[in-house]
Design an enzyme around this catalytic site. Sequence first.
Site, PDB file in Angstrom:
ATOM      1  N   HIS A 118       0.795  -1.233   0.000  1.00 27.69           N
ATOM      2  CA  HIS A 118       0.000   0.000   0.000  1.00 27.69           C
ATOM      3  C   HIS A 118       0.826   1.281   0.000  1.00 27.69           C
ATOM      4  O   HIS A 118       0.343   2.341  -0.393  1.00 27.69           O
ATOM      5  CB  HIS A 118      -0.989   0.001   1.177  1.00 27.69           C
ATOM      6  N   GLU A 122       3.525   5.293  -3.235  1.00 23.18           N
ATOM      7  CA  GLU A 122       3.637   6.592  -2.578  1.00 23.18           C
ATOM      8  C   GLU A 122       5.070   6.912  -2.159  1.00 23.18           C
ATOM      9  O   GLU A 122       5.515   8.057  -2.271  1.00 23.18           O
ATOM     10  CB  GLU A 122       2.719   6.611  -1.354  1.00 23.18           C
ATOM     11  N   ASP A 123       5.816   5.895  -1.690  1.00 29.19           N
ATOM     12  CA  ASP A 123       7.108   6.156  -1.051  1.00 29.19           C
ATOM     13  C   ASP A 123       8.312   5.546  -1.762  1.00 29.19           C
ATOM     14  O   ASP A 123       9.440   5.691  -1.286  1.00 29.19           O
ATOM     15  CB  ASP A 123       7.084   5.625   0.391  1.00 29.19           C
ATOM     16  N   ASP A 183      -4.236   0.903   8.313  1.00 29.77           N
ATOM     17  CA  ASP A 183      -3.049   1.757   8.222  1.00 29.77           C
ATOM     18  C   ASP A 183      -3.070   2.828   9.316  1.00 29.77           C
ATOM     19  O   ASP A 183      -2.080   3.055  10.012  1.00 29.77           O
ATOM     20  CB  ASP A 183      -3.015   2.406   6.834  1.00 29.77           C
TER      21      ASP A 183
END
Length: 709
Positions: A118, A122-123, A183
């Site tokens: 997940h 994004e990272d 999360d």
Amino acid sequence: MSAEATNPATPGPVAPTAARRKARPRIDLRRLGRVALLGTTGRDRLPDAIGHVAEAHRAHHPDADLELLRRAYVLAESSHRGQTRKSGEPYITHPLAVTLILAELGAETTTLTASLLHDTVEDTDLTLDQVGEEFGAEVRYLVDGVTKLEKVDYGAAAEPETFRKMLVATGSDVRVMSIKLADRLHNMRTLGVMRPEKQARIAKVTRDVLIPLAERLGVQALKTELEDLVFAILHPEEYEHTRELIAANAVRPDDPLAGIADEVRAVLRDADIQAEVLIRPRHFVSVHRVARKRGEMRGADFGRLLVLVGEDADCYAVLGELHTCMTPVVSEFKDFIAVPKFNLYQSLHTAVARGDGQVAEVLIRTHQMHKVAEAGVVALGNPYAPPAEEQSPHDGERADPTRPGWLSRLLDWQQAAPDPDTFWSTLREDLAQDREITVFRPDGGTLGLPEGASCVDAAYAQYGEDAHACIGARVNGRLATLSTVLRDGDTVQPLMGQDPASEPSREWLEHAHTAAARIAIQRWLAAHPEDETAGPHGGTQEAAPRTGPAARPSGSRRAADVLMDRPQSAVRLAGCCTPVPSDRITGFAVRGGVVTVHRVECATVARMTSAGRPEVTVRWGDTTECRVTLVAESFGRPHLLADLTEAIAQEGAEIVSATVEPPSQQRVRHTYTLQLPDAAHLPALMRAMRDVPGVYDVSRAQHQVPEAP
């Protein structure tokens, strides 16, 4: 989803809910981190780091194929390798912990695969297309749904727009929100590393948005722990007091609940009803609420009894035996099996009393109901897979979470929200409504509405913006006003006017309970402001005057900080749009030589220019000081006015005047005229007022309001 929200050395509060769940060895995230850094195992062997995830997954899905999880872990670990969290742990420990939370709730393999990945898009350098190529469209969609928007692109709007994106994705697949909730839970568990002010900000968003969403999706296991973690951060003194109450009760020599549980077991054994009787300790927030409601806590107040049986009919058999053989508290009985809650929850609620005055609350449900009560939509697996053969059509319809009524309404109104601030404040308002009713249309169709909804809400739910022409309604065949509050099971027929000039009234906002109705009405009113130039006899009506320094002798006249080149004219700021320095402004001459100043985007400007009225050039002076009128809308609660005025004072604003309208349907409207030392502080002031608990909207006045002299 946050590389900065962890500190195992400074854990958050340990909620008593953990004791209610199946015992499992405590997981050492530091050990998992070391395993991750050592690299992956052979291609066909399951990495040790996800052993706990696999064990939890197989407990719910014995035949699950673990190869997908192995591949997802290998990709996530290699993508995050070298990244650490604030605590110094390898970053991979975060997606592992989030995935374990979902696995223990019974999530299916696709959800767990997306959970492991997940944060990769994004990272890390991994792209959505690469995720899709490797794991398919479903996993790609879930990962995309929980990927945050960048602040560099969206600025202050990044957070509300991320939630808007996530909710839209949830409308197509509720598993998106399941991953987000897990999360946030792990980040809240490990929030101790953050600065106190950031802890408070994250906790407030969790309280206002994530916890209500967990409630609506029926994920009580996550909701209750999130509530306790937020409670500890935002109300540390009350949390500590509650902890002391729970600790004192834990060491008492006798346990009334245990005695009552034994009595219940004996009653059911004599009746030959197979049942499991458990004691469920209340979590911290629940104990706090009971203590505030009842004052002195008694032993049986610290928990509830849970009776689990095999079939629906057994639930009612248990209820009958308890009410026959023990002393029932009839007022506590509720049947959520015959009429489930809108979040899928089903159970019978009752209470029984002992001779010494101890009263125990009792929850009666089947094992399947209990699974859904704890895990909500997570327990339903993939809601888009074909139903199992043994599942009846009725069960499938009842448990279908793909588009619950509250989510459909939310997706409808969010499209009309004109800006991120409106979306954010309206979302919090919408999520504050925690009960739902069903009303019927004359054609047999149904409308899902929040409890307290009126005929205004029904009209907009059925007709959208065409409801502007609504003139009344029939409720259960009788004529009713639009302000009539609807009850569950009512039949409602909005009556539409034939006059094309029919239009909504500002008073409708007092009766609009749904976000869709409020936004539609507010949009119409903003586009059709009250005509401030037409008086009762067709003359000119002046805008409300604003106090300010006397005229300049140099030939330019000034009202507060507005300048123009008309030596003999006075300047007034229009009450319809309340302009402040930095707003683009224009002026119009009205009766008596007065020039009214409007924001350029004010609807009155368009109306006056189309009528041929000449504009007067005006400009802001050197000073940035300004006076502005703000309207705060809130739910009624004690100390709200004091909290609002404190928030205003802390932002350096001076209250010139304030009015509070009488509460209507638990809602309160506050109007403040404020003096600001710098107009640039206005956005921060409005945000601070919105952050006051109970306040769901703050806006600049859009119609003429009386101002202090």
